[in-house]
Design an enzyme around this catalytic site. Structure first.
Site, PDB file in Angstrom:
ATOM      1  N   HIS A  72      31.779  51.851  23.609  1.00 26.68           N
ATOM      2  CA  HIS A  72      30.556  51.325  23.611  1.00 26.68           C
ATOM      3  C   HIS A  72      29.531  52.120  24.649  1.00 26.68           C
ATOM      4  CE1 HIS A  72      30.830  46.822  21.994  1.00 26.68           C
ATOM      5  NE2 HIS A  72      31.890  47.655  21.404  1.00 26.68           N
ATOM      6  N   TYR A 203      24.907  39.950  28.247  1.00 24.86           N
ATOM      7  CA  TYR A 203      25.076  38.977  29.285  1.00 24.86           C
ATOM      8  C   TYR A 203      23.590  38.403  29.394  1.00 24.86           C
ATOM      9  CZ  TYR A 203      28.813  42.073  30.939  1.00 24.86           C
ATOM     10  OH  TYR A 203      29.919  42.671  31.227  1.00 24.86           O
ATOM     11  N   PRO A 296      34.256  37.978  36.947  1.00 23.66           N
ATOM     12  CA  PRO A 296      34.380  38.821  35.599  1.00 23.66           C
ATOM     13  C   PRO A 296      33.011  39.521  35.450  1.00 23.66           C
ATOM     14  CG  PRO A 296      34.993  36.797  35.133  1.00 23.66           C
ATOM     15  CD  PRO A 296      34.863  36.719  36.596  1.00 23.66           C
TER      16      PRO A 296
HETATM   17  P1  FAS Z   1      48.001  39.699  37.293  1.00 21.95           P
HETATM   18  O1  FAS Z   1      47.563  38.148  37.942  1.00 21.95           O
HETATM   19  O2  FAS Z   1      47.446  39.863  36.061  1.00 21.95           O
HETATM   20  O3  FAS Z   1      49.606  39.847  37.349  1.00 21.95           O
HETATM   21  C1  FAS Z   1      50.422  39.254  38.386  1.00 21.95           C
HETATM   22  C2  FAS Z   1      51.737  38.878  37.623  1.00 21.95           C
HETATM   23  O4  FAS Z   1      52.543  38.673  38.989  1.00 21.95           O
HETATM   24  C3  FAS Z   1      51.640  37.962  36.742  1.00 21.95           C
HETATM   25  O5  FAS Z   1      52.136  38.353  35.434  1.00 21.95           O
HETATM   26  C4  FAS Z   1      52.543  36.762  37.386  1.00 21.95           C
HETATM   27  O6  FAS Z   1      53.326  36.043  36.387  1.00 21.95           O
HETATM   28  C5  FAS Z   1      53.372  37.530  38.426  1.00 21.95           C
HETATM   29  N1  FAS Z   1      53.883  36.752  39.566  1.00 21.95           N
HETATM   30  C6  FAS Z   1      52.952  36.058  40.372  1.00 21.95           C
HETATM   31  N2  FAS Z   1      53.800  35.474  41.471  1.00 21.95           N
HETATM   32  C7  FAS Z   1      55.053  36.096  41.276  1.00 21.95           C
HETATM   33  C8  FAS Z   1      56.370  35.967  41.795  1.00 21.95           C
HETATM   34  N3  FAS Z   1      56.466  35.207  42.750  1.00 21.95           N
HETATM   35  N4  FAS Z   1      57.386  36.625  41.422  1.00 21.95           N
HETATM   36  C9  FAS Z   1      57.139  37.494  40.308  1.00 21.95           C
HETATM   37  N5  FAS Z   1      56.143  37.570  39.641  1.00 21.95           N
HETATM   38  C10 FAS Z   1      55.211  36.960  40.088  1.00 21.95           C
HETATM   39  N6  FAS Z   1      39.005  40.806  34.500  1.00 21.95           N
HETATM   40  C11 FAS Z   1      38.050  41.472  33.828  1.00 21.95           C
HETATM   41  O7  FAS Z   1      37.692  42.773  34.034  1.00 21.95           O
HETATM   42  N7  FAS Z   1      37.416  40.801  32.841  1.00 21.95           N
HETATM   43  C12 FAS Z   1      37.573  39.504  32.557  1.00 21.95           C
HETATM   44  O8  FAS Z   1      36.998  38.830  31.676  1.00 21.95           O
HETATM   45  C13 FAS Z   1      38.741  38.748  33.364  1.00 21.95           C
HETATM   46  N8  FAS Z   1      38.885  37.272  32.994  1.00 21.95           N
HETATM   47  C14 FAS Z   1      40.065  36.811  33.735  1.00 21.95           C
HETATM   48  C15 FAS Z   1      40.147  35.481  33.414  1.00 21.95           C
HETATM   49  C16 FAS Z   1      41.227  34.744  34.350  1.00 21.95           C
HETATM   50  C17 FAS Z   1      41.529  33.434  34.004  1.00 21.95           C
HETATM   51  C18 FAS Z   1      41.727  35.329  35.376  1.00 21.95           C
HETATM   52  C19 FAS Z   1      42.838  34.673  36.206  1.00 21.95           C
HETATM   53  C20 FAS Z   1      41.581  36.843  35.626  1.00 21.95           C
HETATM   54  C21 FAS Z   1      40.703  37.536  34.732  1.00 21.95           C
HETATM   55  N9  FAS Z   1      40.380  38.883  35.030  1.00 21.95           N
HETATM   56  C22 FAS Z   1      39.232  39.495  34.210  1.00 21.95           C
HETATM   57  C23 FAS Z   1      40.886  39.369  36.079  1.00 21.95           C
HETATM   58  C24 FAS Z   1      42.129  40.022  35.563  1.00 21.95           C
HETATM   59  O9  FAS Z   1      41.808  40.935  34.276  1.00 21.95           O
HETATM   60  C25 FAS Z   1      42.984  40.770  36.580  1.00 21.95           C
HETATM   61  O10 FAS Z   1      41.849  41.653  37.202  1.00 21.95           O
HETATM   62  C26 FAS Z   1      44.037  41.458  36.273  1.00 21.95           C
HETATM   63  O11 FAS Z   1      44.915  40.473  35.507  1.00 21.95           O
HETATM   64  C27 FAS Z   1      44.881  42.163  37.236  1.00 21.95           C
HETATM   65  O12 FAS Z   1      45.983  42.511  37.095  1.00 21.95           O
HETATM   66  P2  FAS Z   1      47.146  42.383  38.251  1.00 21.95           P
HETATM   67  O13 FAS Z   1      46.866  42.810  39.519  1.00 21.95           O
HETATM   68  O14 FAS Z   1      48.626  42.947  37.475  1.00 21.95           O
HETATM   69  O15 FAS Z   1      47.280  40.744  38.233  1.00 21.95           O
HETATM   70  C1  PHB Z   2      35.669  40.068  27.980  1.00 22.79           C
HETATM   71  O1  PHB Z   2      35.415  40.345  26.850  1.00 22.79           O
HETATM   72  O2  PHB Z   2      36.577  39.132  28.051  1.00 22.79           O
HETATM   73  C2  PHB Z   2      34.631  40.338  28.890  1.00 22.79           C
HETATM   74  C3  PHB Z   2      33.662  41.516  28.959  1.00 22.79           C
HETATM   75  C4  PHB Z   2      32.822  41.687  30.169  1.00 22.79           C
HETATM   76  C5  PHB Z   2      33.111  40.696  31.154  1.00 22.79           C
HETATM   77  C6  PHB Z   2      34.011  40.009  31.250  1.00 22.79           C
HETATM   78  C7  PHB Z   2      34.861  39.562  30.176  1.00 22.79           C
HETATM   79  O3  PHB Z   2      32.118  41.545  32.228  1.00 22.79           O
END
Ligand code: FAS
Ligand code: PHB
Length: 393
Positions: A72, A203, A296
């Site tokens: 993009h 946005y 996000p």
């Molecule tokens: P994660 O949370 O992805 O992974 C951590 C892992 O650790 C999980 O699989 C969990 O099950 C595991 N874990 C936890 N406790 C444990 C334990 N006691 N024992 C073993 N394993 C355990 N980012 C964006 O850039 N754009 C978005 O739109 C966006 N939307 C999001 C929406 C939601 C609902 C959430 C929660 C986050 C969002 N994020 C977004 C941020 C997200 O993408 C995170 O930055 C990303 O998942 C980070 O990855 P990890 O650090 O691996 O954490």
């Molecule tokens: C998404 O596609 O999930 C998305 C893209 C841009 C953002 C947040 C979420 O800033």
């Protein structure tokens, strides 16, 4: 069991670190609380910085994103029906790639299968012990699986267990400093089997609240609307979502938007800014959401997890393969330097684009002035663009 690096958490941070360590000949194990299907069912990030794509290529998992990821060259901001395109390519020479976090995670799991990686699912880590390097002690991770406790001893522990995991709490309260801003709203997201409403992300700011039009492919769309922090997903039907979304985005986009496709997922995510300092304590290193959270709005969450892992992998490689510890000693400061700048950008963009209940007319004028300034100043647009495509590692 004994290994060189025990990784807590099998999300993108943990899986990517495991893959990079493997390629550097460093033994590791991933302990993930959930099943693989559960991890892959999470719908999260959608935009990859070019630095993130480079790290995926370095990890030999960049093949599918090169084939299926969508480059993009720009993103749009809108203010009611006023539209402003931020030409990322012209302003920075860089683009971003639309490719879902779910697909990144799937690619990492597939690579793990191919190399016979030690990824233990339904293994909930209960305790992380002896990370403070006391003479004669060995760092270890205790996890529960099938009702029994197991211990893994390791030279180092990587806390990649997300915001709610145990690793961060292992850093003593006397050492750990936490910085947090909880926003009075969340994002209600919908994933649908419909063609995207527009070719680029929009946005949208509106007096009814923020909305985002994004996508995963030419046939899968991802949308968000700002909702109060207390909002319950059960109070929202797909019809109500589509109606609210269309009221917040530019009318010409709303008029042509396809909304009769299959709804694949709906969920509410709370928004917060959060940083834990330091990101290292003794033999424990934090990476990703375990150490920091961004709203996000700036599409930084997943990309920050990747830059943490990039730094941490290099530090472990320097230590195990070259006998130097300065990468490990400098990890926390190096990672936090990039984290705080991404926190700033995410907070700034969130403050500008969302409807804050407590904002007075003055703050609302400031929001509009920000939009007008971006409209009229290439310098302002370049500043937004260089943060959106990702600051250098
Ligand atoms: P994660 O949370 O992805 O992974 C951590 C892992 O650790 C999980 O699989 C969990 O099950 C595991 N874990 C936890 N406790 C444990 C334990 N006691 N024992 C073993 N394993 C355990 N980012 C964006 O850039 N754009 C978005 O739109 C966006 N939307 C999001 C929406 C939601 C609902 C959430 C929660 C986050 C969002 N994020 C977004 C941020 C997200 O993408 C995170 O930055 C990303 O998942 C980070 O990855 P990890 O650090 O691996 O954490
Ligand atoms: C998404 O596609 O999930 C998305 C893209 C841009 C953002 C947040 C979420 O800033």
């Amino acid at each position: 069991m004994k290994t060189q690096v025990a990784i807590v958490g099998g999300g993108p941070a943990g899986l990517l670190l495991s893959q990079l360590l493997h390629l550097s000949g460093i033994e590791n194990i991933v302990l993930e609380r959930r099943s693989r299907d559960y991890v892959l069912s999470r719908i999260r990030a959608g935009v990859l910085e070019s630095g993130t794509v480079q790290v995926l290529n370095d990890a030999d998992v960049g093949g599918r994103v090169a084939r299926e990821g969508q480059p993009h060259e720009g993103v749009e901001l809108s203010w009611h029906d006023e539209r402003l395109r931020i030409d990322l390519e012209a302003l920075t020479g860089e683009t971003v790639t639309v490719y879902g976090q779910t697909e990144v995670t799937r690619d990492l799991y597939d690579a793990g299968d191919a190399r016979g990686a030690e990824i233990v699912h339904e293994a909930a880590v209960k305790r992380i012990e002896d990370i403070e390097g006391i003479e004669g002690s060995t760092p270890s991770v205790v996890y529960e699986k099938n009702g029994a406790e197991h211990r893994v001893e390791a030279d180092f522990v990587a806390g990649c267990d997300g915001f709610h995991g145990p690793a961060r709490q292992t850093i003593p309260d006397s050492v750990r400093r936490e910085f947090e801003r909880v926003y009075p709203f969340g994002w209600l997201g919908l994933l649908s089997r419909t063609p995207p409403a527009a070719p680029e992300l929009i946005y949208a700011t509106h007096e009814r609240g923020f909305a985002l039009c994004s996508m995963r492919s030419d046939s899968i769309s991802r949308y968000y609307v700002q909702v109060p922090a207390s909002e319950k997903i059960e109070d929202w039907s797909a019809d109500r979502f589509w109606e609210e979304l269309r009221r917040r985005i530019p009318a010409d986009v709303a008029d042509t938007m396809v909304t009769d496709g299959e709804v694949l997922e709906m969920s509410v995510a709370p928004l917060r800014s959060f940083v834990c300092e330091p990101m290292r304590h003794g033999s424990l290193f934090l990476a990703g959401d375990a150490a920091h959270i961004v709203p996000p709005t700036g599409a930084k969450g997943l990309n920050l997890a990747v830059s943490d892992v990039y730094y941490l992998h290099r530090a472990f490689d320097l230590f195990f393969n070259h006998g130097k510890s300065d990468g490990l000693d400098g990890y926390s400061d190096q990672a936090l330097s990039r984290v705080w700048k991404a926190e700033r950008f995410s907070w700034t963009l969130t403050s500008m684009l969302h409807d804050f209940p407590h904002y007075e007319p003055f703050e609302k004028r400031m929001q509009k002035a920000e939009f007008d300034y971006l409209t009229r100043s290439e310098t302002a647009r370049r500043g937004l663009a260089e943060n959106y495509i990702g600051l250098p590692f």
